[in-house]
Every structure is written in structure tokens, then in C-alpha cells.
Write an enzyme that holds these catalytic residues in place. Structure first.
Site, mmCIF file in Angstrom:
data_model
loop_
_atom_site.group_PDB
_atom_site.id
_atom_site.type_symbol
_atom_site.label_atom_id
_atom_site.label_comp_id
_atom_site.label_asym_id
_atom_site.label_seq_id
_atom_site.Cartn_x
_atom_site.Cartn_y
_atom_site.Cartn_z
ATOM 1 C CE1 TYR A 147 -61.809 -67.582 -41.349
ATOM 2 C CE2 TYR A 147 -61.605 -69.964 -41.581
ATOM 3 C CZ TYR A 147 -61.288 -68.683 -42.011
ATOM 4 O OH TYR A 147 -60.460 -68.513 -43.094
ATOM 5 C CE1 TYR A 161 -77.451 -60.880 -50.766
ATOM 6 C CE2 TYR A 161 -77.574 -59.111 -52.379
ATOM 7 C CZ TYR A 161 -77.723 -59.557 -51.088
ATOM 8 O OH TYR A 161 -78.150 -58.701 -50.107
ATOM 9 C CD GLN A 164 -83.687 -63.299 -53.781
ATOM 10 O OE1 GLN A 164 -83.130 -64.114 -53.040
ATOM 11 N NE2 GLN A 164 -84.468 -62.348 -53.313
ATOM 12 N NE ARG A 188 -52.874 -67.249 -40.444
ATOM 13 C CZ ARG A 188 -53.399 -66.577 -41.459
ATOM 14 N NH1 ARG A 188 -54.071 -67.206 -42.384
ATOM 15 N NH2 ARG A 188 -53.252 -65.265 -41.549
HETATM 16 P P1 NAD Z 1 -55.442 -61.776 -42.309
HETATM 17 O O1 NAD Z 1 -55.994 -61.873 -40.943
HETATM 18 O O2 NAD Z 1 -54.005 -61.403 -42.464
HETATM 19 O O3 NAD Z 1 -56.280 -60.755 -43.203
HETATM 20 C C1 NAD Z 1 -57.636 -60.457 -42.982
HETATM 21 C C2 NAD Z 1 -57.809 -58.956 -43.096
HETATM 22 O O4 NAD Z 1 -59.192 -58.624 -42.894
HETATM 23 C C3 NAD Z 1 -57.015 -58.193 -42.040
HETATM 24 O O5 NAD Z 1 -56.301 -57.143 -42.643
HETATM 25 C C4 NAD Z 1 -58.100 -57.672 -41.088
HETATM 26 O O6 NAD Z 1 -57.717 -56.485 -40.420
HETATM 27 C C5 NAD Z 1 -59.266 -57.502 -42.035
HETATM 28 N N1 NAD Z 1 -60.566 -57.530 -41.361
HETATM 29 C C6 NAD Z 1 -61.005 -58.428 -40.442
HETATM 30 N N2 NAD Z 1 -62.259 -58.122 -40.071
HETATM 31 C C7 NAD Z 1 -62.619 -57.015 -40.785
HETATM 32 C C8 NAD Z 1 -63.787 -56.217 -40.835
HETATM 33 N N3 NAD Z 1 -64.858 -56.506 -40.077
HETATM 34 N N4 NAD Z 1 -63.808 -55.149 -41.663
HETATM 35 C C9 NAD Z 1 -62.724 -54.853 -42.431
HETATM 36 N N5 NAD Z 1 -61.590 -55.561 -42.430
HETATM 37 C C10 NAD Z 1 -61.545 -56.641 -41.601
HETATM 38 O O7 NAD Z 1 -55.735 -63.165 -43.033
HETATM 39 P P2 NAD Z 1 -55.348 -63.709 -44.476
HETATM 40 O O8 NAD Z 1 -54.608 -64.942 -44.277
HETATM 41 O O9 NAD Z 1 -54.757 -62.623 -45.296
HETATM 42 O O10 NAD Z 1 -56.780 -64.091 -45.028
HETATM 43 C C11 NAD Z 1 -57.453 -63.317 -46.008
HETATM 44 C C12 NAD Z 1 -58.742 -64.020 -46.401
HETATM 45 O O11 NAD Z 1 -58.440 -65.289 -46.967
HETATM 46 C C13 NAD Z 1 -59.709 -64.260 -45.249
HETATM 47 O O12 NAD Z 1 -61.033 -64.032 -45.681
HETATM 48 C C14 NAD Z 1 -59.497 -65.721 -44.916
HETATM 49 O O13 NAD Z 1 -60.643 -66.291 -44.358
HETATM 50 C C15 NAD Z 1 -59.168 -66.292 -46.274
HETATM 51 N N6 NAD Z 1 -58.376 -67.528 -46.150
HETATM 52 C C16 NAD Z 1 -57.059 -67.481 -45.773
HETATM 53 C C17 NAD Z 1 -56.340 -68.672 -45.617
HETATM 54 C C18 NAD Z 1 -54.881 -68.687 -45.228
HETATM 55 O O14 NAD Z 1 -54.307 -69.783 -45.067
HETATM 56 N N7 NAD Z 1 -54.206 -67.574 -45.077
HETATM 57 C C19 NAD Z 1 -56.986 -69.893 -45.826
HETATM 58 C C20 NAD Z 1 -58.324 -69.899 -46.179
HETATM 59 C C21 NAD Z 1 -58.999 -68.710 -46.355
HETATM 60 N N1 UDP Z 2 -50.437 -75.970 -34.887
HETATM 61 C C1 UDP Z 2 -49.411 -76.431 -34.071
HETATM 62 N N2 UDP Z 2 -48.691 -75.518 -33.368
HETATM 63 C C2 UDP Z 2 -48.907 -74.167 -33.456
HETATM 64 C C3 UDP Z 2 -49.939 -73.711 -34.308
HETATM 65 C C4 UDP Z 2 -50.700 -74.651 -34.994
HETATM 66 O O1 UDP Z 2 -49.155 -77.644 -33.974
HETATM 67 O O2 UDP Z 2 -48.190 -73.403 -32.790
HETATM 68 C C5 UDP Z 2 -51.214 -76.974 -35.645
HETATM 69 C C6 UDP Z 2 -52.726 -76.825 -35.502
HETATM 70 O O3 UDP Z 2 -53.182 -77.533 -34.378
HETATM 71 C C7 UDP Z 2 -53.214 -77.395 -36.813
HETATM 72 C C8 UDP Z 2 -52.115 -77.051 -37.809
HETATM 73 O O4 UDP Z 2 -50.957 -76.768 -37.025
HETATM 74 O O5 UDP Z 2 -53.305 -78.802 -36.722
HETATM 75 C C9 UDP Z 2 -52.446 -75.839 -38.670
HETATM 76 O O6 UDP Z 2 -52.837 -74.794 -37.808
HETATM 77 P P1 UDP Z 2 -53.188 -73.335 -38.305
HETATM 78 O O7 UDP Z 2 -53.754 -72.591 -37.153
HETATM 79 O O8 UDP Z 2 -52.014 -72.731 -39.004
HETATM 80 O O9 UDP Z 2 -54.279 -73.532 -39.450
HETATM 81 P P2 UDP Z 2 -55.670 -74.369 -39.525
HETATM 82 O O10 UDP Z 2 -55.812 -75.245 -38.342
HETATM 83 O O11 UDP Z 2 -56.708 -73.317 -39.582
HETATM 84 O O12 UDP Z 2 -55.503 -75.158 -40.762
#
Ligand code: NAD
Ligand code: UDP
Length: 312
Positions: A147, A161, A164, A188
Site C-alpha cells: 500500500y 506525467y 514530462q 479499520r
Molecule cells: P474503500 O476501500 O472504501 O474504497 C476504495 C474503493 O476502491 C472501493 O470501492 C474498492 O472497491 C475500489 N477499488 C479497489 N481496487 C480497485 C480496482 N483495482 N479497480 C477499481 N476499483 C477498485 O476506501 P476509502 O477509505 O474510501 O479510500 C478511498 C481512497 O482514499 C483510497 O485510494 C485510499 O487509499 C485513500 N485514503 C483513505 C484514507 C482513509 O482513512 N479512509 C486515508 C488515506 C488515503
Molecule cells: N487498531 C486497533 N484495533 C483494531 C483496529 C486497529 O487497535 O481493531 C489500531 C491499529 O493498530 C492502528 C490504529 O488502530 O494503530 C489505526 O488503525 P487503522 O487500521 O484504522 O488505520 P492505519 O493503521 O492505517 O492508520
């Protein structure tokens, strides 16, 4: 009303994507939502399907796509460690091949394209809070690398992109976001703790709970994404998140209190490479986007708890 645009949202059936599609529809735009439904769901976009300005295409972004559009929000990528580690090769392909395919689409159509990057590009940070200038501390071969490094490579592709091929890019680094429509089985921390608390089941704390995160409510985040897309001052990267930092132990107790739960806290081992601290420095977003989060954690958690109460 602003000009009506044709906007592609990849990952539009996911948690953040479905909120973004809704908001862009409310603004009067035409939306094409592309998603392979790996972690997203049709349920998330069901309320949008009746709108004739909304279209859903089931498609995997690791394969090329041809459409006529004005803007692209590239959100496709599983975001929860549980899901992105399930098929790590597909995760990194989604970030890298997905970025190339969407950038090629932007090149052909002259669309502006925004990349949803992440605070994970900072890894387990040694600088706190994290400004955009911090280059990060990521383990390239650990379980989170599919990731983290995928998102880092996607940023590289966006900037290459841009330099370039003069693609009109925007890059945001999203910090932990929560709210309604997070998947039930997402893994999460906010969704896990709320579901456990509502069921009076043990709260699964990983490690000693002293690690910190800073949680942004999804409505604030979506406003930040749209502001970033529609300004002409910078391409990014810009941090978008809520700087209010909290330990995971404190979060567990807040959720127990807000749900009036009988749950105990169960201590479990800390996953490998789990970052110890995370807090966005949002000076740039404040200054350039005139954006800052408005929703207090108390209110955001309440709304999220209300949502999950109807689901269990
Ligand atoms: P999510 O998992 O709910 O949404 C991701 C979506 O992408 C899903 O609907 C999934 O089906 C789709 N997807 C995954 N692989 C795909 C593929 N190969 N082709 C087409 N669709 C695909 O997660 P989210 O929390 O809504 O995250 C959305 C974006 O924001 C992601 O790129 C994630 O990395 C970024 N982001 C989210 C958080 C957060 O805390 N939620 C934090 C940092 C970054
Ligand atoms: N975490 C936890 N219990 C859970 C899920 C997550 O204690 O059931 C902790 C995890 O180890 C991390 C923090 O909560 O330290 C946030 O986790 P999450 O997976 O939501 O997001 P990220 O680690 O990607 O920030």
C-alpha cells in the site's frame, strides 16, 4: 451554479468515493463512478442510481479505460490494512497500473486528475506532525509496503506525467478518515470499535494503545478534495486531515462512553510496522485552500455510531 462537468470518480462505490459522488452530484455535475466492488458496494451508491447524471461502471482500474471526461478523482484502492494485505500484489498493481491507466486517460482527454494519496507515504514518521516536505520513513519490504510503496510510486508517476507530459495533476495526502458508509468488515479502528461497542463485545486494542492517530470526518475530507481539485495555485502534495491527535486507547474509551457500552478492552499484539504517531500539519491546506476541518470528533463519532446502529 458552477459549470457542469463530466467527472470520473474511481473507487466511487467505496467509503470516501460514495460521499464524493453524492457531493459532486449535489453541485450539479455528471458523474461516472468506476469501481470493481472489491471493498466498495452497490449499497453505498444505491441512492445515487436514480439520478440521470450518475452512471456506474464495474471495472478494474488495472485495465485501461476509455471515456470522455473533464476531471478525474482517482480513489480506487483498498484502504484498510486488512483488505490491502489480503492480495498485496493486486494492491500495488491497483496503485501503479491504476495510476498509469488514469494518467493516460487524462492525457488523451486533457482532463485534470487528482490522486488520493495517503499519510502512509510518511510511514512510521520520525517528524511530528508531518508536513508535506517530510519524505517519510517507509519499510519497502514489510506487510504495509504494498500500500505505502504503491501510493508513493503513484505520486512519482503523477509528478513525472506532470513534468514530462504536462498533465494537469493534483495530489492530496489523506489522513485517517471516518464516517458513515465505512464497510462493516473493513477492519479499520473506528468501525471495528463502534461495532464491537454496540454489540457489547470486547474492544480489540492492538498494542498498548499509546499509538496515536488524528481522525477526520468524511464531510470535511470531501470538501478538502473538491477545493484542491478546483484551485489553480498548486498541484500538491497537500495534506488533508484533522490535526486533533488522540491515542487509540483514548479512542476506545470515547467510543465505549458514546455508545453507553458494557464492552471491556482486550489487549492484542501490535501489527508489524504499525505507525506509532500520526498527525497532519495542515498549514498548506489552510493557506492555499482556505480549508480546515469543521466537524468535532464527538459529533462525527455520534453520526457514525448512528449509522452503524442501523446496520447491526
Ligand atoms: P474503500 O476501500 O472504501 O474504497 C476504495 C474503493 O476502491 C472501493 O470501492 C474498492 O472497491 C475500489 N477499488 C479497489 N481496487 C480497485 C480496482 N483495482 N479497480 C477499481 N476499483 C477498485 O476506501 P476509502 O477509505 O474510501 O479510500 C478511498 C481512497 O482514499 C483510497 O485510494 C485510499 O487509499 C485513500 N485514503 C483513505 C484514507 C482513509 O482513512 N479512509 C486515508 C488515506 C488515503
Ligand atoms: N487498531 C486497533 N484495533 C483494531 C483496529 C486497529 O487497535 O481493531 C489500531 C491499529 O493498530 C492502528 C490504529 O488502530 O494503530 C489505526 O488503525 P487503522 O487500521 O484504522 O488505520 P492505519 O493503521 O492505517 O492508520
Amino acid at each position: 451554479m458552477m459549470d457542469r462537468k463530466k467527472i470520473l470518480v474511481t473507487g466511487g462505490a467505496g467509503f470516501i468515493g460514495s460521499h464524493l459522488c453524492q457531493k459532486l452530484l449535489d453541485q450539479g455535475h455528471e458523474i461516472i463512478c468506476v469501481d470493481n466492488l472489491f471493498t466498495g458496494s452497490k449499497q453505498n451508491i444505491e441512492p445515487l442510481l436514480d439520478n440521470n447524471r450518475f452512471e456506474f461502471i464495474r471495472h478494474d482500474v488495472t485495465f485501461p479505460l476509455s471515456l470522455e471526461i473533464d476531471q478525474i478523482y482517482n480513489l480506487a484502492c483498498p484502504a484498510s490494512p486488512l483488505h490491502y494485505q489480503h492480495d498485496p500484489v493486486q494492491t500495488i498493481k491497483t496503485s501503479v497500473h491504476g495510476a498509469i491507466n488514469m494518467l493516460e486517460l487524462a492525457k488523451r482527454t486533457s482532463a485534470r486528475i487528482l490522486q488520493a494519496s495517503t499519510s502512509e507515504v510518511y510511514g512510521d514518521p520520525t517528524v511530528h506532525p508531518q508536513p508535506e516536505s517530510y519524505v517519510g520513513s517507509v519499510n519497502p519490504i514489510g506487510p504495509r509496503a504494498c500500500y505505502d510503496e504503491g501510493k508513493r510510486a503513484a505520486e512519482t508517476l503523477f509528478f513525472d506525467y506532470h513534468r514530462q507530459h504536462e498533465i494537469d495533476i493534483r495530489v492530496v495526502r489523506i489522513f485517517n478518515t471516518y464516517g458513515p458508509k465505512m464497510a462493516m468488515n473493513d477492519g479499520r479502528v473506528v468501525s471495528n470499535f463502534i461495532i464491537q461497542a454496540l454489540n457489547n463485545k470486547p474492544i480489540t486494542l492492538f498494542g498498548d494503545g499509546k499509538q496515536t492517530r488524528s481522525f477526520c470526518y468524511v464531510d470535511d475530507l470531501v470538501d478538502g478534495l473538491i477545493n484542491m481539485m478546483n484551485q489553480n495555485k498548486i498541484v500538491g502534495p497537500v495534506n488533508i486531515g484533522n490535526p486533533e491527535e488522540i491515542t487509540i486507547f483514548e479512542l476506545a474509551n470515547e467510543i465505549i462512553e458514546l455508545t453507553d457500552s458494557n464492552s471491556d478492552i482486550s489487549f492484542n499484539s501490535l501489527p508489524k510496522d504499525d505507525p506509532m504517531q500520526r498527525q497532519p500539519d495542515i498549514q498548506l491546506a489552510r493557506k492555499i485552500l482556505q480549508w480546515e476541518p469543521l466537524v468535532y470528533r464527538y459529533d462525527g463519532l455520534k453520526k457514525t455510531i448512528d449509522y452503524f446502529s442501523t446496520k447491526i
